[in-house]
Design a protein around this motif. Sequence first.
Motif, PDB file in Angstrom:
ATOM      1  N   PRO A 142      28.098  -1.761  36.059  1.00 34.61           N
ATOM      2  CA  PRO A 142      29.202  -2.291  36.866  1.00 34.61           C
ATOM      3  C   PRO A 142      28.780  -3.518  37.682  1.00 34.61           C
ATOM      4  N   PHE A 186      25.872 -11.281  32.486  1.00 35.93           N
ATOM      5  CA  PHE A 186      27.144 -10.562  32.399  1.00 35.93           C
ATOM      6  C   PHE A 186      27.260  -9.866  31.044  1.00 35.93           C
ATOM      7  N   THR A 187      26.851 -10.537  29.975  1.00 36.07           N
ATOM      8  CA  THR A 187      26.906  -9.966  28.632  1.00 36.07           C
ATOM      9  C   THR A 187      26.062  -8.700  28.541  1.00 36.07           C
ATOM     10  N   ASP A 200      27.320  -1.197  30.034  1.00 33.45           N
ATOM     11  CA  ASP A 200      28.285  -0.630  30.990  1.00 33.45           C
ATOM     12  C   ASP A 200      27.739  -0.593  32.413  1.00 33.45           C
ATOM     13  N   CYS A 234      25.158  -6.794  31.043  1.00 37.19           N
ATOM     14  CA  CYS A 234      25.808  -5.781  31.883  1.00 37.19           C
ATOM     15  C   CYS A 234      26.945  -5.099  31.132  1.00 37.19           C
ATOM     16  N   ARG A 235      27.765  -5.877  30.453  1.00 34.76           N
ATOM     17  CA  ARG A 235      28.884  -5.292  29.692  1.00 34.76           C
ATOM     18  C   ARG A 235      28.355  -4.415  28.557  1.00 34.76           C
ATOM     19  N   ARG A 236      27.318  -4.876  27.880  1.00 29.00           N
ATOM     20  CA  ARG A 236      26.748  -4.127  26.752  1.00 29.00           C
ATOM     21  C   ARG A 236      26.284  -2.746  27.199  1.00 29.00           C
ATOM     22  N   GLU A 252      34.859 -12.957  27.004  1.00 31.42           N
ATOM     23  CA  GLU A 252      35.726 -12.133  27.825  1.00 31.42           C
ATOM     24  C   GLU A 252      36.968 -11.771  27.010  1.00 31.42           C
TER      25      GLU A 252
END
Length: 66
Positions: A32, A23-24, A30, A26-28, A63
């Motif tokens: 989805p 998840f980290t 962008d 993916c967020r880094r 988060e």
Amino acid sequence: MGFADVSIAALAEDYGLNIAQVFTICRRFDIPFQDEHSQLALEDAKRIILEVRNHPRVELIEEPRS
């Protein structure tokens, strides 16, 4: 863009990561996603794999609190 037919959970298992680490990443970048069952686009899966190979220690991002 095609899909890699790999979920976040499967990618985490294959590369010895926990779900939060994926998840980290993916967020880094962008990328989805909704949850650990989200299917990744081929280019997104490759980007995550390259990141794990180049930087095996993934720093967790908390988060944001609402």
